[in-house]
Every structure is written in C-alpha cells, then in structure tokens.
Design a protein around this motif. Structure first.
Motif, PDB file in Angstrom:
ATOM      1  N   ALA A  29       0.808  -1.217   0.000  1.00 36.67           N
ATOM      2  CA  ALA A  29       0.000   0.000   0.000  1.00 36.67           C
ATOM      3  C   ALA A  29       0.842   1.269   0.000  1.00 36.67           C
ATOM      4  O   ALA A  29       0.448   2.277  -0.612  1.00 36.67           O
ATOM      5  CB  ALA A  29      -0.942  -0.002   1.197  1.00 36.67           C
ATOM      6  N   ARG A  30       1.987   1.263   0.644  1.00 35.77           N
ATOM      7  CA  ARG A  30       2.801   2.471   0.720  1.00 35.77           C
ATOM      8  C   ARG A  30       3.360   2.884  -0.631  1.00 35.77           C
ATOM      9  O   ARG A  30       3.863   4.003  -0.791  1.00 35.77           O
ATOM     10  CB  ARG A  30       3.942   2.265   1.716  1.00 35.77           C
ATOM     11  CG  ARG A  30       3.492   2.212   3.174  1.00 35.77           C
ATOM     12  CD  ARG A  30       2.762   3.471   3.582  1.00 35.77           C
ATOM     13  NE  ARG A  30       2.306   3.438   4.973  1.00 35.77           N
ATOM     14  CZ  ARG A  30       1.433   4.289   5.484  1.00 35.77           C
ATOM     15  NH1 ARG A  30       0.905   5.231   4.716  1.00 35.77           N
ATOM     16  NH2 ARG A  30       1.061   4.205   6.747  1.00 35.77           N
ATOM     17  N   GLU A  31       3.281   2.022  -1.608  1.00 34.82           N
ATOM     18  CA  GLU A  31       3.732   2.376  -2.955  1.00 34.82           C
ATOM     19  C   GLU A  31       2.657   3.134  -3.725  1.00 34.82           C
ATOM     20  O   GLU A  31       2.897   3.552  -4.865  1.00 34.82           O
ATOM     21  CB  GLU A  31       4.132   1.112  -3.721  1.00 34.82           C
ATOM     22  CG  GLU A  31       5.284   0.341  -3.091  1.00 34.82           C
ATOM     23  CD  GLU A  31       5.668  -0.885  -3.881  1.00 34.82           C
ATOM     24  OE1 GLU A  31       5.905  -0.743  -5.095  1.00 34.82           O
ATOM     25  OE2 GLU A  31       5.711  -1.984  -3.283  1.00 34.82           O
ATOM     26  N   TYR A  91      -2.461   6.849  -2.801  1.00 35.14           N
ATOM     27  CA  TYR A  91      -3.757   6.840  -2.125  1.00 35.14           C
ATOM     28  C   TYR A  91      -3.667   6.402  -0.654  1.00 35.14           C
ATOM     29  O   TYR A  91      -4.640   6.550   0.093  1.00 35.14           O
ATOM     30  CB  TYR A  91      -4.721   5.914  -2.872  1.00 35.14           C
ATOM     31  CG  TYR A  91      -4.857   6.278  -4.328  1.00 35.14           C
ATOM     32  CD1 TYR A  91      -5.672   7.331  -4.730  1.00 35.14           C
ATOM     33  CD2 TYR A  91      -4.144   5.594  -5.309  1.00 35.14           C
ATOM     34  CE1 TYR A  91      -5.787   7.685  -6.060  1.00 35.14           C
ATOM     35  CE2 TYR A  91      -4.254   5.937  -6.651  1.00 35.14           C
ATOM     36  CZ  TYR A  91      -5.074   6.988  -7.022  1.00 35.14           C
ATOM     37  OH  TYR A  91      -5.167   7.343  -8.346  1.00 35.14           O
ATOM     38  N   ALA A  92      -2.524   5.901  -0.232  1.00 31.09           N
ATOM     39  CA  ALA A  92      -2.376   5.425   1.148  1.00 31.09           C
ATOM     40  C   ALA A  92      -1.697   6.447   2.049  1.00 31.09           C
ATOM     41  O   ALA A  92      -1.508   6.183   3.236  1.00 31.09           O
ATOM     42  CB  ALA A  92      -1.573   4.120   1.165  1.00 31.09           C
ATOM     43  N   ASP A  93      -1.356   7.620   1.513  1.00 32.59           N
ATOM     44  CA  ASP A  93      -0.500   8.557   2.246  1.00 32.59           C
ATOM     45  C   ASP A  93      -1.032   8.957   3.612  1.00 32.59           C
ATOM     46  O   ASP A  93      -0.283   9.060   4.561  1.00 32.59           O
ATOM     47  CB  ASP A  93      -0.262   9.810   1.395  1.00 32.59           C
ATOM     48  CG  ASP A  93       0.785   9.576   0.314  1.00 32.59           C
ATOM     49  OD1 ASP A  93       1.429   8.507   0.329  1.00 32.59           O
ATOM     50  OD2 ASP A  93       0.958  10.470  -0.538  1.00 32.59           O
ATOM     51  N   ASP A  94      -2.324   9.193   3.749  1.00 29.00           N
ATOM     52  CA  ASP A  94      -2.854   9.678   5.025  1.00 29.00           C
ATOM     53  C   ASP A  94      -3.697   8.630   5.746  1.00 29.00           C
ATOM     54  O   ASP A  94      -4.504   8.967   6.604  1.00 29.00           O
ATOM     55  CB  ASP A  94      -3.677  10.951   4.817  1.00 29.00           C
ATOM     56  CG  ASP A  94      -4.819  10.743   3.844  1.00 29.00           C
ATOM     57  OD1 ASP A  94      -4.828   9.704   3.149  1.00 29.00           O
ATOM     58  OD2 ASP A  94      -5.710  11.622   3.772  1.00 29.00           O
ATOM     59  N   LEU A  95      -3.501   7.369   5.409  1.00 27.15           N
ATOM     60  CA  LEU A  95      -4.257   6.296   6.054  1.00 27.15           C
ATOM     61  C   LEU A  95      -3.412   5.602   7.111  1.00 27.15           C
ATOM     62  O   LEU A  95      -2.203   5.419   6.933  1.00 27.15           O
ATOM     63  CB  LEU A  95      -4.704   5.260   5.010  1.00 27.15           C
ATOM     64  CG  LEU A  95      -5.635   5.752   3.899  1.00 27.15           C
ATOM     65  CD1 LEU A  95      -5.941   4.602   2.938  1.00 27.15           C
ATOM     66  CD2 LEU A  95      -6.934   6.314   4.483  1.00 27.15           C
TER      67      LEU A  95
END
Length: 220
Positions: free
Chosen positions: A184-186, A189-193
């Motif tokens: 997900a870190r790639e 869209y996962a930056d603020d989750l």
C-alpha cells in the motif's frame, strides 16, 4: 484503442491464428471471442507499453489520473493495465481489478493477488466498489479484510461510457482496484491512512453465497 485493435487483426493475423490453433477451441464462437481478446491485449500493450508504463506507475506512485493523462488513456484502461504488470524479472505491484455494472454484475475481472472473485452471484455488498455510483467523479478508498485474514487497500470509482449520440444510452460502471496492504505504501492513495489500526479494516467477503461470516449485518 480501436485503431490498434484493427492493426493487430491486419498485421498479425498469422500469429493470432497460430496461437488460436494451439488452444483447440471446441466451437467457432469460442475461437472468435478469444481472437477479439488477443487483439484487445495487443491494443492495450501498444497503447500502454509495458516498461514505459511500469516506470511511470512507479514514478507517479500509481496515481491513476496522472497516468491516464500521460498516456492518453481512460481511468479504466490504466487500472486494468496496472493489474497485468507481472512479467518475470520486471514485476509491478500485484493488483486486482474488477468492473461491475449498476446491478452488481461483474463484467470484467483480473487478479494478480490472492483475492478471487465469485463466478456466480454478486460481489460483497460491503465492498466500496458498490458505493462508487453514489459519488460520481471521485475515488473512494477502503481498507478491507477478507475472511482469510488478508488485508487490502481498495480503490473504487464510477466510469461512464457515452453512447456517441444524444439519444444513445449512457453505460455506467464502477471499477475497483486494489492491492495487499504490504504494497500500500507504494500508492499515493495510502498517504494519510493508518495502515496499522486493525479497527480501520472493513470485514468483507467474496460474495454472500460463499461467505464464511455469520454475523454480517448485510448478509443476504
């Protein structure tokens, strides 16, 4: 895309026919459908070349809108292409991709992840792909967990296909794209989750028909 489809049929006919011969289809109809699929695959590969697209996906951190703009493709084409980047020696993030209509019927699917879609019946109603019709033009994000304990980051968005004339009907679909949480870190869209919070993950299934969850409030 349609022009490239015709290029495949006109310039690679011998290769297409030889490949179809190896499959030994039982009917002309099946062979015809497979030929269309092969020509479509050629068109997709020509429109979104493997290495160039893989490098761009990594550079943009899989931002679908930036990729669509850069390659002159649709959001759906980009999402579908991301799910096919599994060439040995040059693999991208393993994604699943799905397209559903407004009745919940799956009309297109591909998965490079452990997530598999039910062949019969609708998809899980708790999956965010069904909510995409409620928020047109926006990406929905969902942290989800399947009954086998695997966790995913899921994206969903509505897509419309105009009929080409004022009186022609508009076809509406929702597309879903996702990957296992370890990748997900790639994704931008996962930056603020918060990917470490267990309570943030929605319990979903494959379909109600085969789901193991007995306490689901949405089970049909």
């Amino acid at each position: 895309f349609q022009a490239l489809h015709q290029v495949a049929l006109l310039t690679h006919e011998p290769l297409l026919e030889a490949t179809l011969d190896l499959a030994r289809f039982q009917s002309d109809a099946a062979r015809g459908i497979a030929k269309i699929g092969l020509a479509n695959y050629f068109a997709g590969a020509a429109l979104l070349p493997y290495r160039a697209f893989l490098e761009a996906a990594r550079e943009t951190r899989h931002d679908l809108e930036r990729l669509a703009d850069r390659f002159g493709a649709s959001i759906e084409q980009v999402a579908h292409r991301l799910s096919t980047l599994q060439r040995p020696g040059a693999k991208g993030v393993p994604f699943f991709f799905v397209r559903v209509d407004q009745a919940g019927t799956i009309t297109k699917r591909h998965s490079a992840t452990r997530l598999q879609f039910a062949r019969f019946g609708g998809a899980c109603p708790l999956w965010n792909v069904h909510q995409a019709f409620e928020t047109p033009g926006r990406f929905l994000r969902q942290l989800a967990e399947t009954p086998d304990g695997v966790r995913y980051l899921c994206l969903a968005r509505d897509v419309s296909k105009p009929g080409g004339a004022f009186h022609a009907p508009v076809r509406r679909y929702a597309i879903g794209l996702g990957c296992e949480i370890s990748h997900a870190r790639e994704l931008v869209y996962a930056d603020d989750l918060d990917l470490t919070k267990a309570a943030a993950f929605q319990p979903i299934g494959i379909s109600c028909r085969i789901c193991e969850r007995r306490d689901c409030h949405q089970r049909s």
